[in-house]
Design a protein around this motif. Structure first.
Motif, mmCIF file in Angstrom:
data_model
loop_
_atom_site.group_PDB
_atom_site.id
_atom_site.type_symbol
_atom_site.label_atom_id
_atom_site.label_comp_id
_atom_site.label_asym_id
_atom_site.label_seq_id
_atom_site.Cartn_x
_atom_site.Cartn_y
_atom_site.Cartn_z
ATOM 1 N N SER A 462 0.874 -1.176 0.000
ATOM 2 C CA SER A 462 0.000 0.000 0.000
ATOM 3 C C SER A 462 0.908 1.222 0.000
ATOM 4 N N SER A 464 0.289 4.403 0.011
ATOM 5 C CA SER A 464 -0.056 5.469 0.954
ATOM 6 C C SER A 464 0.424 5.148 2.367
ATOM 7 N N LYS A 467 4.342 5.917 3.935
ATOM 8 C CA LYS A 467 4.793 7.172 4.533
ATOM 9 C C LYS A 467 5.073 7.040 6.019
ATOM 10 N N LYS A 480 -3.857 10.595 4.870
ATOM 11 C CA LYS A 480 -4.775 9.460 5.019
ATOM 12 C C LYS A 480 -4.411 8.603 6.227
ATOM 13 N N ASN A 491 -9.538 10.570 5.859
ATOM 14 C CA ASN A 491 -8.814 11.837 5.952
ATOM 15 C C ASN A 491 -8.656 12.248 7.418
#
Length: 506
Positions: A462, A464, A467, A480, A491
């Motif tokens: 994934s 996202s 990070k 996210k 969010n």
């Protein structure tokens, strides 16, 4: 002995006799009988040491014995007297009613006071709980340089209060239940209703609900009874003493479990990277936090493979070492009578024994014993020719690296896996070491924590989620929430929250 669900008879002496039979040979149970209004007899039952005696004296006994309210109570119909006492005479704000022996007994043993009234089929349960508890202190197992100094205590209500102070929202849900046939331990399931996945919350409720055991004395009982893979050495539940870390996990969609009588709360589901991240990573700026994570990952891997690599190179792959280093190691091992794997096992077992002894001894003595013992035993072993000086350096570095883990249970798993890897390296060399690491990797890839892959967000990948894995991205970039635990309301920060003047964001 009275039956568990037996109702009250309405006769004060009969009901009082049942409770006295039930609590026979229990010197801490107090039975206080007195008349009110001349004819209406009543009795109080409570546990000495678990109640607030000042509340009992001032808010219960004093109003009941007051001469001004006694005659008016006799004028009240028998059927309405308990309600009259609750609304007019008892000053405590926490009152409920009960009509069964088991319900009243459980409340008495939880620190409440039960008021029995003659000719009444119900009893009044008055909230008077108070007992000695440890004050809120800094958690010893998870210290930080920058961050809150508050830690959970052994009181479940104090712990839920610490969480509520950090998340002042009606979306924070705290569902209470009791587990243990004898202990009746209070357990709270905590989650954010608009973030946590309903399927995960339902799964937590179902697994906790099917626990049927005599007693829950610590959260470790529940951890072992609800995990997905009970035969795995890796923990699939995160335990923490820090309310700030607990709240941060709730904001990521995880579900918390707070257990009475222990300062360790549980969080599910959990991934391997949750166990390797420290709460302080999010209080420092992202550049030093990322550098600290890299150091943590390197030392974690070293704690697992460093002794095995030393054994493999000395036993099978001497040609991989520089000549000068090889000659130096050979000179230090000249008088050692054991092969590398045997001396490594001896030193690792001795080091783990000293570590365990340091934990079990009183704290001031334990630290001195572990440090001085390691120095003395290492130096004596080298002088006696039992082990080489090089191995002492390897074991010492490995021991230091094993202290880098923020979560004790995950660090313990790595320490234990070091021994089978040493055996594999001593029998098959680097091939055995790589085979052992591959076996561990396959096992990690198969692990699940409440259905969430243990290696996520790396496997499955994934982007996202990357990070907040090896690096810690700036807060303004982590828009996210993790997709594994928060598929709705993802969010958590506005897209335009990047610091600086508006012109610099273009």
């Amino acid at each position: 002995m009275p039956a568990a669900g037996q109702p009250l008879s309405g006769n004060l002496q009969v009901d009082l006799g049942r409770f006295k039979t039930l609590f026979d040979r229990s010197s801490d149970i107090v039975f206080k009988e007195f008349p009110i209004g001349g004819r209406c007899d009543c009795a109080l039952i409570y546990v000495d040491g678990m109640v607030n005696s000042e509340i009992i004296d001032s808010d219960i006994i004093k109003p009941l014995l007051s001469g001004t309210v006694g005659p008016s109570l006799n004028e009240v119909p028998i059927a309405d007297r308990l309600a009259y006492l609750e609304s007019r005479m008892i000053c405590s704000g926490q009152t409920t009613k009960g009509d069964r022996m088991d319900v009243l007994t459980e409340n008495i043993l939880s620190g409440d006071t039960v008021l029995l009234l003659d000719h009444t089929l119900q009893a009044l349960i008055i909230g008077t709980r108070k007992w000695e508890s440890r004050s809120v202190e800094e958690p010893a197992s998870e210290p930080v340089i920058r961050g809150p100094r508050e830690g959970f205590t052994e009181n479940i209500r104090t712990n839920t209060c610490l969480v509520r102070r950090r998340l002042k929202t009606p979306y924070l849900k705290i569902e209470a239940t009791k587990i243990g046939r004898l202990s009746r331990t209070d357990v709270a399931v905590v989650y954010l209703d608009h973030i946590a996945e309903k399927s995960i919350v339902d799964e937590v409720r179902e697994r906790i609900g099917r626990i049927d055991i005599d007693a829950i004395l610590e959260s470790g009982y529940i951890e072992e009874l609800i995990e997905d893979h009970s035969f795995s050495i890796f923990p699939q539940v995160l335990s923490t003493e820090r309310p700030d870390r607990f709240a941060a996990c709730l904001l990521e969609g995880k579900v918390g479990i707070i257990v009475d009588n222990t300062p360790f709360a549980l969080m599910v589901p959990v991934t391997m990277f949750d166990l390797l991240h420290a709460s302080e990573d999010y209080y420092q700026r992202y550049i030093p936090a990322t550098a600290t994570r890299w150091l943590r990952f390197v030392l974690s891997f070293s704690a697992l493979v460093f002794p095995s690599l030393y054994i493999a190179l000395l036993t099978f792959h001497q040609e991989m070492l520089p000549t000068t280093l090889l000659l130096s190691i050979a000179a230090s091992r000249e008088a050692v009578p054991f092969p590398a794997i045997v001396e490594a096992f001896l030193m690792e077992v001795a080091f783990e024994g000293l570590r365990e002894a340091g934990v079990r001894l009183p704290r001031p003595i334990g630290q001195a014993v572990s440090i001085v013992g390691a120095l003395v035993i290492g130096q004596a072993a080298v002088q006696a020719g039992i082990v080489s000086a090089t191995l002492v350096i390897v074991v010492s570095f490995t021991g230091i690296a094993s202290f880098i883990f923020p979560t004790y249970s995950f660090g313990f798993a790595i320490r234990m896996l070091r021994f089978p890897l040493m055996f594999a390296a001593g029998t098959l060399g680097l091939y055995g070491l790589l085979l052992g690491l591959l076996t561990i990797l396959i096992h990690l890839a198969r692990l699940r924590s409440f259905g969430v892959p243990f290696l996520s967000p790396l496997a499955p990948l994934s982007f996202s989620g990357l990070k907040d894995v090896v690096i810690r991205a700036p807060w303004w970039a982590m828009i996210k929430r993790p997709v594994q635990t928060a598929k709705r309301n993802r969010n958590r920060i506005k897209n335009d929250s990047r610091p600086g003047p508006p012109s610099s964001r273009n």
